[in-house]
Design an enzyme around this catalytic site. Structure first.
Site, PDB file in Angstrom:
ATOM      1  CE1 TYR A   6      13.510  17.522  15.677  1.00 45.43           C
ATOM      2  CE2 TYR A   6      12.611  15.345  16.115  1.00 45.43           C
ATOM      3  CZ  TYR A   6      12.445  16.706  15.969  1.00 45.43           C
ATOM      4  OH  TYR A   6      11.205  17.266  16.124  1.00 45.43           O
ATOM      5  CE  LYS A  10      11.046  16.069  20.207  1.00 46.20           C
ATOM      6  NZ  LYS A  10       9.929  15.459  19.479  1.00 46.20           N
TER       7      LYS A  10
END
Length: 167
Positions: A6, A10
């Protein structure tokens, strides 16, 4: 491990946005929130809200992987976006984080405030001792004031009660 993918996604998305802006001669301003806490609009909990719910129910395993984290109220994230949008001279990256705590510091604080939840007292230290802070001076210099950790979790817990996730 999911948390690492994750974070990587990003970072790569922001990098691509900066490259696109440069190639197309565009101004770009980014707001980079830390772990977002507060009320949840949808009844189905997002990843972070489900982990907070687990922590409040005494489930230590998932939260033990967080180590040291920055926390920010969801309202502050929205207000930061509005602030940089409405500020004509806003440039670059804006770190959006109210408080940085080790997970055992957070658990101790939450256990003191909410003694009726079976919050774990300690977590396994998967990453060893960490220390870092986030420099939010760009936002603070614009007059921004972050909500505190207690208000974040008060609002989150009220939302979890209202949606039936807590008895």
């Amino acid at each position: 491990m999911r948390k690492l993918w994750y974070a990587l996604a990003k970072m790569l998305a922001e990098k691509a946005a900066w490259e696109f802006a440069k190639e197309n001669n565009m101004d770009l301003v980014t707001v980079l929130p830390s772990f977002v806490v507060g009320p949840s609009l949808p009844r189905h909990l997002c990843f972070t809200a489900s982990h907070v719910l687990g922590l409040l129910k005494g489930e230590a395993e998932r939260f033990s992987w967080y180590g040291r984290m920055g926390y920010v109220h969801i309202d502050d994230v929205a207000r930061c976006h509005i602030l940089v949008y409405e500020t004509g001279n806003a440039r670059g990256r804006y770190l959006c984080s109210s408080t940085v705590l080790d997970n055992h510091e957070l658990a101790a604080l939450l256990a003191k405030i909410y003694p009726f939840f079976p919050i774990p007292a300690r977590f396994e230290a998967h990453y060893g001792k960490q220390h870092y802070e986030f420099n939010t001076s760009k936002l603070q210099d614009m007059g921004f004031k972050f909500k505190g950790i207690e208000e974040m979790f008060d609002d989150c817990i009220q939302s979890l009660y209202a949606q039936g996730h807590l008895p």
